[in-house]
Write an enzyme that holds these catalytic residues in place. Structure first.
Site, PDB file in Angstrom:
ATOM      1  N   GLU A 220       0.765  -1.204   0.094  1.00 54.65           N
ATOM      2  CA  GLU A 220      -0.259   0.471   0.194  1.00 54.65           C
ATOM      3  C   GLU A 220       0.880   1.069   0.555  1.00 54.65           C
ATOM      4  O   GLU A 220       0.758   2.273  -0.538  1.00 54.65           O
ATOM      5  CB  GLU A 220      -1.052   0.374   1.292  1.00 54.65           C
ATOM      6  CG  GLU A 220      -2.067  -0.935   1.176  1.00 54.65           C
ATOM      7  CD  GLU A 220      -3.066  -0.740  -0.090  1.00 54.65           C
ATOM      8  OE1 GLU A 220      -2.447  -0.426  -0.446  1.00 54.65           O
ATOM      9  OE2 GLU A 220      -3.560  -2.303   0.168  1.00 54.65           O
ATOM     10  N   ARG A 224       0.979   4.647  -3.512  1.00 58.00           N
ATOM     11  CA  ARG A 224      -0.247   5.101  -2.996  1.00 58.00           C
ATOM     12  C   ARG A 224       0.953   5.874  -2.440  1.00 58.00           C
ATOM     13  O   ARG A 224       0.649   7.467  -3.066  1.00 58.00           O
ATOM     14  CB  ARG A 224      -0.727   5.132  -1.904  1.00 58.00           C
ATOM     15  CG  ARG A 224      -1.930   3.856  -2.293  1.00 58.00           C
ATOM     16  CD  ARG A 224      -3.215   4.090  -1.261  1.00 58.00           C
ATOM     17  NE  ARG A 224      -3.813   2.610  -0.670  1.00 58.00           N
ATOM     18  CZ  ARG A 224      -4.856   2.347  -0.691  1.00 58.00           C
ATOM     19  NH1 ARG A 224      -5.693   3.433   0.125  1.00 58.00           N
ATOM     20  NH2 ARG A 224      -5.155   1.237  -0.348  1.00 58.00           N
ATOM     21  N   ASP A 357      -4.925  -9.496  -7.967  1.00 59.34           N
ATOM     22  CA  ASP A 357      -5.452  -9.319  -9.551  1.00 59.34           C
ATOM     23  C   ASP A 357      -3.910  -8.298 -10.525  1.00 59.34           C
ATOM     24  O   ASP A 357      -3.812  -8.704 -11.221  1.00 59.34           O
ATOM     25  CB  ASP A 357      -6.601  -7.648  -9.077  1.00 59.34           C
ATOM     26  CG  ASP A 357      -6.131  -7.136  -7.874  1.00 59.34           C
ATOM     27  OD1 ASP A 357      -5.098  -7.577  -6.816  1.00 59.34           O
ATOM     28  OD2 ASP A 357      -6.640  -6.196  -7.480  1.00 59.34           O
ATOM     29  N   GLU A 526     -11.585   0.153 -10.112  1.00 57.50           N
ATOM     30  CA  GLU A 526     -11.244  -0.427 -12.011  1.00 57.50           C
ATOM     31  C   GLU A 526     -12.123  -0.914 -12.994  1.00 57.50           C
ATOM     32  O   GLU A 526     -11.226  -0.462 -13.626  1.00 57.50           O
ATOM     33  CB  GLU A 526     -11.407  -2.244 -11.035  1.00 57.50           C
ATOM     34  CG  GLU A 526     -10.253  -1.859 -10.616  1.00 57.50           C
ATOM     35  CD  GLU A 526     -10.740  -1.727  -8.588  1.00 57.50           C
ATOM     36  OE1 GLU A 526     -11.892  -1.431  -8.559  1.00 57.50           O
ATOM     37  OE2 GLU A 526      -9.123  -1.248  -8.380  1.00 57.50           O
TER      38      GLU A 526
END
Ligand code: DMJ
Length: 621
Positions: A220, A224, A357, A526
């Site tokens: 993360e 980010r 993913d 998405e």
């Protein structure tokens, strides 16, 4: 400031797509003969040279009667799209065999009429009033300002805003994640005041936070914060050279600490948790790392290495993918957990949703990022991506009943276990990735004209379009027009009744099942991400229409009057119940992709920029 004046339009990155350009053998030879040197030499040819010339002519003839697979595929694709065929190109292989035996057809492969009449040749600017597009873009910009103003008023310096409680929360380790995730979106939208507020906060606080703060999640924080800083540095350069240096310095300090996740692990698989202040790292409580998390760090670390001229970051991150190359897979597909202690996968659960993913996304994006290495050091990534997409098509793609929506399911017990018709909203990144992987960011039209697409890529592009439709229908099937976190699909022999999305007028109300626990919406990006990429690549205006509908639903159901937007508990019910959280990716990704969807194609062109999984654009190296 208008976004057109920013220093990140196509002109500042030199890119040459000649690598993808197919030249027919005929062209190669005729071009070779047209060079001055040969013409000059032949003036003095002897018998030997004459015989040589004859031989070359013979060879040339033999070569031109064969056609490249991409030429054949392109021709067939044109036929497919005009007849509305699906993506199962292979079913037509008999025809191809016969076609191969026919006399050669020399370039050009498509007549101007072919191209003009095909269904994909839609010029969106003809269908849209420019002012309508600008108005849509402005409304997205207003939404961003509203989101930021709520955050700024109630949560400045915290990771996220709780818009109903009107306070901040540190859910991501306390590095002011919303500020950094939002920075490049504000730059792209030309919101100077917000850029300067955010920059001032970074200047005053970020270094100290990085030095002092405790636990963060490697993935993360990389996608980010590190990603946000790097793209802010890139986009801010030029006009704000001195100020934007602060982003690069902070990125380096952060990455130096994150590196401990790699260096303290006994295998190339990094630990998932880092203690920034101690420069130490450890495994998650269950001892495992998520497959997608460890394989979604490379774009960021590579780009930092490039900017700093220090290879260490990229080298550590790339060891992960090199290690993945050696692991056993199921037709290119991988389980969602991996152990940093053994370096081996754990369990058999295969899915393209959570924890799986972006493994697939980064295989192709890391390959795209480094233009010069695509055909050598990084070729294995393209091979892994291709194999995985074949595996997806073979093992995970199905159609729902009764209306035949194409969706991606899961294999919770591996390839020998039963198929689950469950699809996370997270899987909706895949249409965009498939389209990007097929054309490498060129428009479909250009890729076809240049005969660049293989059979596989044409199939993938077609699958991308089918899946994008399904992702959009996951929104339009609910009462709010917003997608649930997870959907199930009705398939033969496995139907569930009474769990529809609430929009009874939807054609797909019986195809999509939404179970009670899956009905929340986190303002995820998405689907709009894929609509943006597909619009850029296909130029089909329907993607803008779908994106606009989704934006309007966000406006109607997630906006909080006092500032900010909120995730929802149940997308099937009106009035909605808000969950009191604005995720950083709503500003970093969702609103950015929507803004770009209604903008000009030459802003951050996809053949010159690669977006990290958090929508932070980096130039292709
Ligand atoms: C983002 O942080 C990234 O897109 C990530 O790859 C997946 N999850 C969120 C958005 O849903």
């Amino acid at each position: 400031m208008s976004s057109r004046t920013l220093p990140y339009s196509s002109k500042d990155v030199d890119y040459d797509n000649a690598k993808f350009r197919y030249r027919s053998p005929f062209k190669v030879v005729t071009q070779a003969f047209s060079t001055n040197s040969i013409r000059h030499d032949c003036g003095r040819c002897g018998v030997g040279k004459f015989l040589m010339l004859l031989m070359i002519s013979g060879l040339t003839y033999l070569m031109v009667i064969h056609k490249s697979p991409s030429q054949l595929a392109s021709r067939r694709f044109l036929e497919n799209t005009t007849t509305g065929d699906g993506y199962h190109v292979k079913e037509r292989i008999g025809k191809i065999g016969r076609f191969l035996q026919k006399p050669p057809r020399l370039p050009p492969q498509f007549s101007p009429d072919d191209i003009k009449n095909s269904s994909w040749n839609l010029n969106p600017n003809k269908l849209y009033d420019k002012s309508e597009l600008m108005s849509r873009q402005n409304q997205v910009k207003e939404a961003f300002i509203h989101a930021w103003s709520g955050y700024r008023r109630y949560a400045m310096g915290y990771d996220e805003l709780m818009p109903l409680s009107q306070k901040g929360v540190d859910g991501l380790g306390g590095l002011g994640a919303t500020i950094i995730d939002s920075l490049d979106t504000a730059m792209i939208m030309g919101l100077n005041e917000i850029v300067s507020e955010a920059t001032t906060w970074v200047e005053k606080n970020l270094m100290e936070r990085i030095n002092r703060k405790g636990h963060v999640n490697l993935f993360e924080t990389t996608i980010r914060v590190l990603g946000g800083l790097l793209s802010a540095y890139h986009l801010g350069r030029g006009e704000h050279e001195v100020k934007s240096k602060v982003f690069l310095d902070a990125a380096k300090n952060l990455a130096d600490r994150l590196l401990s996740a790699f260096t303290s692990s006994p295998t190339p698989i990094p630990f998932s948790d880092v203690v920034l202040s101690e420069r130490s790292a450890h495994a998650a409580p269950d001892g495992l790392s998520s497959t997608s998390e460890v394989s979604t760090l490379q774009l960021e670390f590579n780009y930092l290495s490039k900017l700093y001229g220090d290879p260490r970051y990229g080298l550590e991150a790339m060891k992960v993918l090199e290690h993945f190359k050696t692991l056993p897979k199921v037709e290119g597909l991988v389980p969602i957990y991996i152990s940093p202690y053994s370096g081996q996968f754990s369990g058999e659960n295969i899915r393209l949703g959570s924890r799986g993913d972006s493994y697939y996304e980064y295989l192709i994006k890391v390959w795209i990022q480094q233009k010069d290495s695509r055909n050598n050091q990084l070729k294995y990534l393209h091979d892994m991506y291709e194999e995985a997409m074949k595996g997806v098509k073979h093992l995970l793609v199905r159609k729902s009943t009764p209306k035949e929506l194409v969706f991606i399911g899961e294999l919770p017990y591996g390839s020998k276990g039963s198929f689950s018709p469950k699809m996370d909203h997270l899987v909706c990144f895949l249409p965009g990735t498939l389209a990007l992987g097929a054309t490498k960011g060129l428009t479909k039209r250009k890729a076809i004209e240049l005969n660049l697409l293989t059979d596989e890529e044409l199939e993938n592009l077609s699958l991308a379009e089918d899946l994008a439709k399904t992702c959009f229908e996951m929104y339009s099937v609910t009462s709010t027009g917003l997608a649930p976190e997870i959907a199930y699909f009705n398939i033969e022999g496995n139907s569930e009744h009474g769990l529809d999305g609430g929009n009874k007028s939807s054609e797909y109300v019986n195809d999509i099942i939404i179970r009670p626990n899956d009905r929340h919406n986190l303002l995820r990006p998405e689907t709009v991400e894929s609509l943006f990429v597909l619009h850029r690549i296909t130029q089909d205006p329907k993607y803008r229409e779908w994106g606009w509908k989704i934006f309007q639903a966000f406006e109607k159901h997630t906006k909080v009057d006092s500032g900010g937007y909120s995730s929802l508990s149940d997308v099937t019910r009106i009035p909605t119940h808000k969950r009191d959280k604005m995720e950083t990716f709503f500003l970093g990704e969702t609103l950015k992709y929507l803004y770009l969807l209604f903008g000009d194609d030459d802003i951050l062109p996809l053949d010159k920029y690669v977006f990290n999984t958090e929508a932070h654009p980096f130039p292709i190296i």
